[in-house]
Design an enzyme around this catalytic site. Structure first.
Site, PDB file in Angstrom:
ATOM      1  N   ILE A  50       0.863  -1.335   0.012  1.00 22.86           N
ATOM      2  CA  ILE A  50       0.025  -0.059  -0.220  1.00 22.86           C
ATOM      3  C   ILE A  50       0.677   1.175  -0.035  1.00 22.86           C
ATOM      4  O   ILE A  50       0.698   2.176  -0.715  1.00 22.86           O
ATOM      5  CB  ILE A  50      -0.910  -0.050   1.027  1.00 22.86           C
ATOM      6  CG1 ILE A  50      -1.803  -1.058   1.198  1.00 22.86           C
ATOM      7  CG2 ILE A  50      -1.723   1.280   1.106  1.00 22.86           C
ATOM      8  CD1 ILE A  50      -2.751  -1.174   2.448  1.00 22.86           C
TER       9      ILE A  50
ATOM     10  N   ARG B 103      -3.909   2.323  10.734  1.00 27.66           N
ATOM     11  CA  ARG B 103      -4.653   1.971  11.837  1.00 27.66           C
ATOM     12  C   ARG B 103      -4.798   3.252  12.928  1.00 27.66           C
ATOM     13  O   ARG B 103      -3.702   3.752  13.146  1.00 27.66           O
ATOM     14  CB  ARG B 103      -4.204   0.610  12.643  1.00 27.66           C
ATOM     15  CG  ARG B 103      -4.605  -0.618  12.145  1.00 27.66           C
ATOM     16  CD  ARG B 103      -5.895  -1.004  12.061  1.00 27.66           C
ATOM     17  NE  ARG B 103      -6.333  -2.276  11.460  1.00 27.66           N
ATOM     18  CZ  ARG B 103      -6.748  -2.519  10.156  1.00 27.66           C
ATOM     19  NH1 ARG B 103      -7.080  -1.336   9.578  1.00 27.66           N
ATOM     20  NH2 ARG B 103      -7.115  -3.566   9.972  1.00 27.66           N
TER      21      ARG B 103
ATOM     22  N   ASP C  78      -8.303   8.452   8.101  1.00 23.69           N
ATOM     23  CA  ASP C  78      -9.289   7.640   7.734  1.00 23.69           C
ATOM     24  C   ASP C  78      -9.638   6.849   8.839  1.00 23.69           C
ATOM     25  O   ASP C  78     -10.719   6.203   9.104  1.00 23.69           O
ATOM     26  CB  ASP C  78      -8.847   6.875   6.538  1.00 23.69           C
ATOM     27  CG  ASP C  78     -10.011   5.710   6.206  1.00 23.69           C
ATOM     28  OD1 ASP C  78     -10.944   6.200   5.819  1.00 23.69           O
ATOM     29  OD2 ASP C  78      -9.646   4.622   6.208  1.00 23.69           O
TER      30      ASP C  78
ATOM     31  N   GLU D 156     -12.102   4.198  17.485  1.00 23.26           N
ATOM     32  CA  GLU D 156     -13.417   4.128  16.789  1.00 23.26           C
ATOM     33  C   GLU D 156     -14.554   3.431  17.509  1.00 23.26           C
ATOM     34  O   GLU D 156     -14.144   2.492  18.069  1.00 23.26           O
ATOM     35  CB  GLU D 156     -12.806   3.459  15.381  1.00 23.26           C
ATOM     36  CG  GLU D 156     -11.822   4.160  14.334  1.00 23.26           C
ATOM     37  CD  GLU D 156     -11.632   3.435  13.106  1.00 23.26           C
ATOM     38  OE1 GLU D 156     -12.700   2.299  12.764  1.00 23.26           O
ATOM     39  OE2 GLU D 156     -10.648   3.706  12.472  1.00 23.26           O
TER      40      GLU D 156
ATOM     41  N   HIS E 161     -13.443   5.625   8.199  1.00 19.61           N
ATOM     42  CA  HIS E 161     -12.898   4.553   7.964  1.00 19.61           C
ATOM     43  C   HIS E 161     -13.407   3.841   6.698  1.00 19.61           C
ATOM     44  O   HIS E 161     -13.901   2.694   6.584  1.00 19.61           O
ATOM     45  CB  HIS E 161     -12.960   3.369   9.018  1.00 19.61           C
ATOM     46  CG  HIS E 161     -12.013   2.436   8.869  1.00 19.61           C
ATOM     47  ND1 HIS E 161     -11.505   1.823  10.143  1.00 19.61           N
ATOM     48  CD2 HIS E 161     -11.207   1.827   8.013  1.00 19.61           C
ATOM     49  CE1 HIS E 161     -10.499   0.855  10.030  1.00 19.61           C
ATOM     50  NE2 HIS E 161     -10.457   0.720   8.666  1.00 19.61           N
TER      51      HIS E 161
ATOM     52  N   ALA F 102     -11.181   3.376   3.472  1.00 19.32           N
ATOM     53  CA  ALA F 102     -10.227   3.197   2.524  1.00 19.32           C
ATOM     54  C   ALA F 102     -10.538   2.089   1.741  1.00 19.32           C
ATOM     55  O   ALA F 102     -10.192   2.223   0.437  1.00 19.32           O
ATOM     56  CB  ALA F 102      -9.096   2.837   3.473  1.00 19.32           C
TER      57      ALA F 102
END
Length: 432
Positions: free
Chosen positions: A221, A318, A342, A347, A365, A367
Site C-alpha cells: 500500500i 490503523r 481515515d 473508533e 474508515h 479506505a
C-alpha cells in the site's frame, strides 16, 4: 439451535461487473465477474433469539456472518460448499461478545466476523464448543483477533489480503489532496452560502508539485501511494521500511531517469535510515505500518514536532499508530499543519477537539470502500471459510488471491483456501 422463520424474500445486489487485467480493472459483463445477475433466495428468521437472514436453509454446514456483506459472489461460494448462511441483521452497528456468542449457539461450523469485534478466547471457545472449524475476519488486518487464542482452540483464522492495495492508496492520496488544497473547508463554506465572490486570499493551500512525499511503511500500500504521488505530482520521495525494498527503489530510480530523458526534472529518491528522517524531510508524511506494541502511538508529541510547520500527516493504516490527543493539540497550536485521517484511535469515537479542527480532513474508515474491493474482501472471507470446511489446502502467504475474486466459480484453481494466518501453527495442509 432455536430457529423461527419470519418472512421470505428475494434480493438482487446489482450487476456491476469487473474484470482484472494486469493492473487495470475494467467493466465487464460475464459470469466471471464479481457481481452476478442471479439472485439468491433468502428468508428472514430468528435464530437463538437474534434476527438473521438465511440463505440456503437446507445446507449441511452452518456458517454465521455477523454483518451483511456486499455482492453475491461470496454467498455463492458458501452455498456451493453446501453451507447454510445466516447473516445477522441485529440493529447494533457493532456486535458485542455476548451477542456474537449467542449467535454462534450450540452448532456452528464457521464464522465471518468484522474488524470492530473482539474475537478472542471467549468467542473462539464458543465456536469450538459448537463444532466450529473455520473463522475469517472481513479485513486484511487482524489486530482485533487474538490469533494465539484461536490457535489454542484449534480454529484457523483467515483474512483478506491482496485486494486492498490500490483502494487504500487512493484514499490516502485523496486525503493528501483534500488537506493540501483545503477542499473540505471550501466545500463547507460554499454550502453555508458564504461565497460572495473570488478573492486572492480565499482558501489558499499548498501546492504538492515538486514537494517531498514521505512514506513510513513501504509495503504494497505504501508503495502504491508513493507511485501515485511521485508520478502524478512529480514529488521527490523519502521512505522508510523495516526491510530493504530494492525493487521499489529501482522503480523510483528508473522513473527519475525517465523524467530526465523526457525533459522533466528528475525526482530525488531517499531511502531513510530512520522514520524520524522521513518526518524531518517530507512535506507530506503518509503512514502505512502495521499496528503492534512497537507502533502504538508511534506519532506522538515528540515526532509531530519533528515535522515541518506546514506539513501534512496522513493516516489510513490503523488509528492507534497516532496519539490522537497529541495530534489534536498539535493541530490546534499549528494552524498551518494539516492532517488527513481515515482511522481513529478509539473508533468510532474521536478524541475531544478533533471534530472542530478545520485543518483536519476526517472520513469514517472508508479506505477499502470501493465496490471491487469490498466485494473482493467478502469473497475472500467466504473462500477462507468454505475452503477450510471442504478440506482444501491453504495457499502460502503472499500468494495471488485475485482468481478467487474473478475466476469462474468451480474453476480448479479455486480448490484452495486463500489466506490463513495461523496455518503453520495448526499444521494445516498447504497447496504446492
Amino acid at each position: 439451535m432455536a430457529f423461527r422463520a419470519l418472512t421470505s424474500s428475494r434480493g438482487s445486489l446489482g450487476s456491476l461487473l469487473l474484470k482484472y487485467t494486469g493492473k487495470q480493472r475494467l467493466f465487464h459483463s460475464s459470469a466471471t465477474a464479481l457481481w452476478q445477475h442471479d439472485t439468491l433466495a433468502s428468508m428472514d428468521a430468528e435464530v437463538n433469539g437474534l434476527p438473521v437472514k438465511v440463505y440456503n436453509k437446507e445446507g449441511s454446514k452452518r456458517v454465521i456472518v455477523t454483518k451483511d456483506l456486499p455482492g453475491e459472489r461470496w454467498l455463492n461460494v458458501l452455498v456451493n460448499a453446501d453451507c447454510r448462511v445466516e447473516v445477522c441483521t441485529h440493529p447494533d452497528t457493532i456486535l458485542d461478545v455476548p451477542t456474537i456468542k449467542q449467535l454462534i449457539g450450540s452448532k456452528c461450523d464457521g464464522a465471518i466476523g468484522q474488524l470492530t469485534e473482539d474475537w478472542s478466547d471467549t468467542l473462539f471457545g464458543a465456536l469450538k464448543s459448537a463444532g466450529g472449524r473455520a473463522f475469517s475476519t472481513y479485513a486484511v488486518g487482524y489486530n482485533n483477533v487474538n490469533v494465539p487464542d484461536a490457535t489454542t482452540h484449534g480454529i484457523p483464522v483467515g483474512n483478506t489480503p491482496g485486494v486492498l492495495t490500490e483502494t487504500t492508496a487512493e484514499i490516502s492520496a485523496a486525503l493528501t489532496l483534500a488537506a493540501a488544497r483545503r477542499v473540505v473547508e471550501a466545500d463547507e463554506f460554499m454550502r453555508a452560502g458564504l461565497f460572495k465572490g473570488w478573492l486572492p486570499t480565499l482558501f489558499v493551500g499548498n501546492l504538492l508539485q515538486h514537494k517531498t512525499v514521505g512514506v513510513i511503511g513501504a509495503g504494497r500500500i505504501g508503495q502504491a501511494y508513493a507511485k501515485m504521488m511521485v508520478e502524478g505530482h512529480k514529488m521527490d520521495i523519502v521512505f522508510y521500511d523495516l526491510f530493504p525494498q530494492p525493487a521499489f527503489e529501482k522503480y523510483l530510480q528508473n522513473y527519475s531517469a525517465f523524467c530526465a530523458a523526457n525533459g522533466e526534472r528528475p525526482i530525488q529518491v531517499t531511502v531513510a535510515k530512520t522514520p524520524e528522517e522521513v518526518l524531518q524531510k517530507a512535506d507530506v508524511v503518509s503512514l502505512h505500518m502495521l499496528l503492534d506494541k512497537s507502533t502504538t502511538h508511534f506519532m506522538n508529541k515528540e515526532r509531530l514536532n519533528m515535522m515541518k510547520p506546514d506539513a501534512i500527516l496522513v493516516n489510513a493504516a490503523r488509528g492507534p499508530v497516532v496519539d490522537e490527543a497529541a495530534l489534536v493539540a498539535h493541530l490546534q497550536a499549528n494552524t498551518s499543519f494539516r492532517a488527513g485521517l481515515d482511522v481513529f484511535e478509539d473508533e468510532p469515537a474521536m478524541k475531544p477537539g478533533l471534530a472542530e479542527c478545520k485543518n483536519a480532513v476526517i472520513v469514517p474508515h472508508i479506505a477499502s470502500a470501493s465496490l471491487w474491493t469490498r466485494g473482493g474482501m467478502a469473497t475472500l472471507a467466504a473462500s477462507n471459510v468454505a475452503g477450510l470446511l471442504q478440506g482444501f489446502p491453504v495457499l502460502p502467504q503472499g500468494a495471488d488471491v485475485i482468481p478467487f475474486v474473478e475466476a469462474p466459480l468451480g474453476s480448479p484453481e479455486l480448490k484452495a483456501t486463500p489466506s490463513i494466518v495461523n496455518a503453520t501453527d495448526l499444521q494445516l495442509p498447504m497447496k504446492n
